[in-house]
Design a protein around this motif. Structure first.
Motif, PDB file in Angstrom:
ATOM      1  N   ALA A  17       0.878  -1.246   0.048  1.00 53.25           N
ATOM      2  CA  ALA A  17      -0.005  -0.047  -0.056  1.00 53.25           C
ATOM      3  C   ALA A  17       0.664   1.190   0.165  1.00 53.25           C
ATOM      4  O   ALA A  17       0.567   2.355  -0.872  1.00 53.25           O
ATOM      5  CB  ALA A  17      -1.107  -0.050   1.259  1.00 53.25           C
ATOM      6  N   VAL A  18       2.076   1.367   0.724  1.00 53.62           N
ATOM      7  CA  VAL A  18       2.886   2.403   0.855  1.00 53.62           C
ATOM      8  C   VAL A  18       3.355   2.574  -0.541  1.00 53.62           C
ATOM      9  O   VAL A  18       3.787   3.812  -0.976  1.00 53.62           O
ATOM     10  CB  VAL A  18       3.748   2.131   2.087  1.00 53.62           C
ATOM     11  N   GLY A  19       3.597   1.465  -1.150  1.00 50.75           N
ATOM     12  CA  GLY A  19       4.514   1.431  -2.512  1.00 50.75           C
ATOM     13  C   GLY A  19       3.377   2.257  -3.482  1.00 50.75           C
ATOM     14  O   GLY A  19       3.835   2.894  -4.174  1.00 50.75           O
ATOM     15  N   PHE A  20       2.215   1.717  -3.503  1.00 48.45           N
ATOM     16  CA  PHE A  20       1.157   2.330  -4.384  1.00 48.45           C
ATOM     17  C   PHE A  20       1.025   4.014  -4.036  1.00 48.45           C
ATOM     18  O   PHE A  20       1.060   4.577  -4.910  1.00 48.45           O
ATOM     19  CB  PHE A  20      -0.235   1.796  -4.257  1.00 48.45           C
ATOM     20  N   ILE A  21       0.966   4.303  -2.896  1.00 46.80           N
ATOM     21  CA  ILE A  21       0.757   5.609  -2.536  1.00 46.80           C
ATOM     22  C   ILE A  21       2.230   6.493  -3.044  1.00 46.80           C
ATOM     23  O   ILE A  21       1.930   7.538  -3.392  1.00 46.80           O
ATOM     24  CB  ILE A  21       0.469   5.828  -1.202  1.00 46.80           C
ATOM     25  N   GLY A  22       3.224   5.723  -2.750  1.00 45.97           N
ATOM     26  CA  GLY A  22       4.595   6.420  -3.093  1.00 45.97           C
ATOM     27  C   GLY A  22       4.598   6.562  -4.557  1.00 45.97           C
ATOM     28  O   GLY A  22       5.065   7.637  -5.142  1.00 45.97           O
ATOM     29  N   LEU A  23       4.124   5.508  -5.193  1.00 49.82           N
ATOM     30  CA  LEU A  23       4.290   5.790  -6.918  1.00 49.82           C
ATOM     31  C   LEU A  23       3.301   6.718  -7.266  1.00 49.82           C
ATOM     32  O   LEU A  23       3.670   7.619  -8.175  1.00 49.82           O
ATOM     33  CB  LEU A  23       3.717   4.341  -7.344  1.00 49.82           C
ATOM     34  N   VAL A  51      -4.114   9.559  -9.157  1.00 45.44           N
ATOM     35  CA  VAL A  51      -5.275   8.942  -8.266  1.00 45.44           C
ATOM     36  C   VAL A  51      -5.348   7.458  -8.219  1.00 45.44           C
ATOM     37  O   VAL A  51      -5.414   6.690  -7.353  1.00 45.44           O
ATOM     38  CB  VAL A  51      -6.518   9.587  -8.307  1.00 45.44           C
ATOM     39  N   GLU A  52      -5.189   6.885  -9.792  1.00 46.52           N
ATOM     40  CA  GLU A  52      -5.311   5.488  -9.938  1.00 46.52           C
ATOM     41  C   GLU A  52      -4.572   4.794  -9.222  1.00 46.52           C
ATOM     42  O   GLU A  52      -4.554   3.670  -8.804  1.00 46.52           O
ATOM     43  CB  GLU A  52      -5.478   5.320 -11.501  1.00 46.52           C
ATOM     44  N   PHE A  53      -2.998   5.293  -9.356  1.00 46.88           N
ATOM     45  CA  PHE A  53      -2.053   4.652  -8.621  1.00 46.88           C
ATOM     46  C   PHE A  53      -2.412   4.626  -7.254  1.00 46.88           C
ATOM     47  O   PHE A  53      -1.733   3.489  -6.691  1.00 46.88           O
ATOM     48  CB  PHE A  53      -0.753   5.352  -9.006  1.00 46.88           C
ATOM     49  N   ALA A  54      -2.845   5.673  -6.616  1.00 52.88           N
ATOM     50  CA  ALA A  54      -3.047   5.640  -5.100  1.00 52.88           C
ATOM     51  C   ALA A  54      -4.124   4.897  -4.352  1.00 52.88           C
ATOM     52  O   ALA A  54      -4.237   4.357  -3.296  1.00 52.88           O
ATOM     53  CB  ALA A  54      -3.059   7.031  -4.741  1.00 52.88           C
ATOM     54  N   VAL A  55      -5.207   4.305  -5.580  1.00 49.53           N
ATOM     55  CA  VAL A  55      -6.343   3.841  -4.903  1.00 49.53           C
ATOM     56  C   VAL A  55      -6.082   2.481  -4.297  1.00 49.53           C
ATOM     57  O   VAL A  55      -6.585   2.008  -2.901  1.00 49.53           O
ATOM     58  CB  VAL A  55      -7.309   3.715  -6.153  1.00 49.53           C
ATOM     59  N   PRO A  56      -5.271   1.505  -4.779  1.00 45.31           N
ATOM     60  CA  PRO A  56      -4.985   0.408  -3.878  1.00 45.31           C
ATOM     61  C   PRO A  56      -4.491   0.350  -2.594  1.00 45.31           C
ATOM     62  O   PRO A  56      -5.095  -0.263  -1.675  1.00 45.31           O
ATOM     63  CB  PRO A  56      -4.088  -0.609  -4.818  1.00 45.31           C
ATOM     64  N   GLY A  57      -3.643   1.480  -2.510  1.00 45.86           N
ATOM     65  CA  GLY A  57      -2.904   1.786  -1.215  1.00 45.86           C
ATOM     66  C   GLY A  57      -4.092   2.582  -0.354  1.00 45.86           C
ATOM     67  O   GLY A  57      -4.029   1.906   0.842  1.00 45.86           O
ATOM     68  N   LEU A  58      -4.806   3.247  -0.822  1.00 48.79           N
ATOM     69  CA  LEU A  58      -5.661   3.911   0.097  1.00 48.79           C
ATOM     70  C   LEU A  58      -6.729   2.962   0.530  1.00 48.79           C
ATOM     71  O   LEU A  58      -7.258   3.047   1.703  1.00 48.79           O
ATOM     72  CB  LEU A  58      -6.326   5.110  -0.748  1.00 48.79           C
ATOM     73  N   ARG A  59      -7.117   2.079  -0.358  1.00 50.61           N
ATOM     74  CA  ARG A  59      -8.297   1.217  -0.131  1.00 50.61           C
ATOM     75  C   ARG A  59      -7.706   0.255   0.952  1.00 50.61           C
ATOM     76  O   ARG A  59      -8.593   0.105   2.160  1.00 50.61           O
ATOM     77  CB  ARG A  59      -8.395   0.363  -1.337  1.00 50.61           C
ATOM     78  N   HIS A  60      -6.426  -0.076   0.974  1.00 50.52           N
ATOM     79  CA  HIS A  60      -5.926  -0.995   2.230  1.00 50.52           C
ATOM     80  C   HIS A  60      -5.906  -0.332   3.558  1.00 50.52           C
ATOM     81  O   HIS A  60      -6.273  -0.763   4.561  1.00 50.52           O
ATOM     82  CB  HIS A  60      -4.479  -1.387   1.642  1.00 50.52           C
ATOM     83  N   PHE A  61      -5.510   1.099   3.424  1.00 47.70           N
ATOM     84  CA  PHE A  61      -5.211   1.777   4.742  1.00 47.70           C
ATOM     85  C   PHE A  61      -6.837   2.004   5.274  1.00 47.70           C
ATOM     86  O   PHE A  61      -6.972   1.918   6.537  1.00 47.70           O
ATOM     87  CB  PHE A  61      -4.553   3.054   4.804  1.00 47.70           C
ATOM     88  N   PHE A  62      -7.630   2.390   4.470  1.00 45.50           N
ATOM     89  CA  PHE A  62      -9.010   2.561   4.955  1.00 45.50           C
ATOM     90  C   PHE A  62      -9.759   1.260   5.520  1.00 45.50           C
ATOM     91  O   PHE A  62     -10.715   1.346   6.247  1.00 45.50           O
ATOM     92  CB  PHE A  62      -9.666   3.054   3.995  1.00 45.50           C
ATOM     93  N   SER A  63      -9.524   0.126   4.893  1.00 49.56           N
ATOM     94  CA  SER A  63     -10.035  -0.899   5.465  1.00 49.56           C
ATOM     95  C   SER A  63      -9.034  -1.967   6.358  1.00 49.56           C
ATOM     96  O   SER A  63      -9.398  -2.838   7.023  1.00 49.56           O
ATOM     97  CB  SER A  63     -10.309  -2.016   4.117  1.00 49.56           C
ATOM     98  N   ARG A  64      -8.028  -1.499   6.593  1.00 48.28           N
ATOM     99  CA  ARG A  64      -7.318  -2.223   7.704  1.00 48.28           C
ATOM    100  C   ARG A  64      -7.826  -2.297   9.036  1.00 48.28           C
ATOM    101  O   ARG A  64      -7.694  -3.433   9.594  1.00 48.28           O
ATOM    102  CB  ARG A  64      -6.052  -1.132   7.994  1.00 48.28           C
TER     103      ARG A  64
END
Length: 154
Positions: A17-23, A51-64
């Protein structure tokens, strides 16, 4: 499914998730530099890509928090699964059918290729849940992967 494996899966999911947000941040900074370099704000039309790059990372942190709650509330149990023919990749989603079910699928929002191969090879995932809303935690063995899925009836 030990607590050490769950911690390893959660750590792996956090890193991914951090990798996706970093990307996404890197892509946005690149857009900004290119915009400054060429002197045109039209480059920012590509912001939805960031935003599309960040979505998987944000999804993880919101559902953690929901992941941890489901893991603490429900016991983990192995389930034999296979990908639903014709629905293997609907966008980024994947649909799994549990053995012995009739039209009850498990929808996963994001699943990397290494986890797909692991599921195809082993044919088994571990579930914690589902809760009354149909959410369940999906864990794989072999390659550390954990995600929040939803039980859907088709």
């Amino acid at each position: 499914m030990s607590e050490a494996w769950i911690d390893k899966c959660l750590t792996s999911a956090d890193r991914r998730a951090v990798g996706f947000i970093g990307l996404a941040v890197f892509a946005f900074l690149t857009l900004w530099v290119v915009s400054e370099w060429i002197g045109s704000p039209w480059v920012f039309l590509l912001t939805p890509l960031c935003v599309e790059f960040a979505v998987p990372g944000l999804r993880h942190f919101f559902s953690r928090r929901a992941l941890r709650r489901l893991l603490d509330t429900y016991p983990r149990h192995p389930v034999s699964v296979h990908f639903v023919p014709g629905r293997t990749r609907v966008g980024r989603q994947a649909y799994l059918e549990t053995a012995g079910s009739d039209r009850t699928f498990l929808r996963l929002a994001e699943i990397p290729e290494r986890a797909r191969e692991n599921i195809r090879r082993g044919g088994r995932v571990w579930l914690a849940g589902p809760d009354p809303r149909g959410r369940t935690v999906v864990l794989t063995r072999g390659a550390p992967f954990m995600t929040l899925g939803r039980v859907v009836i088709r």
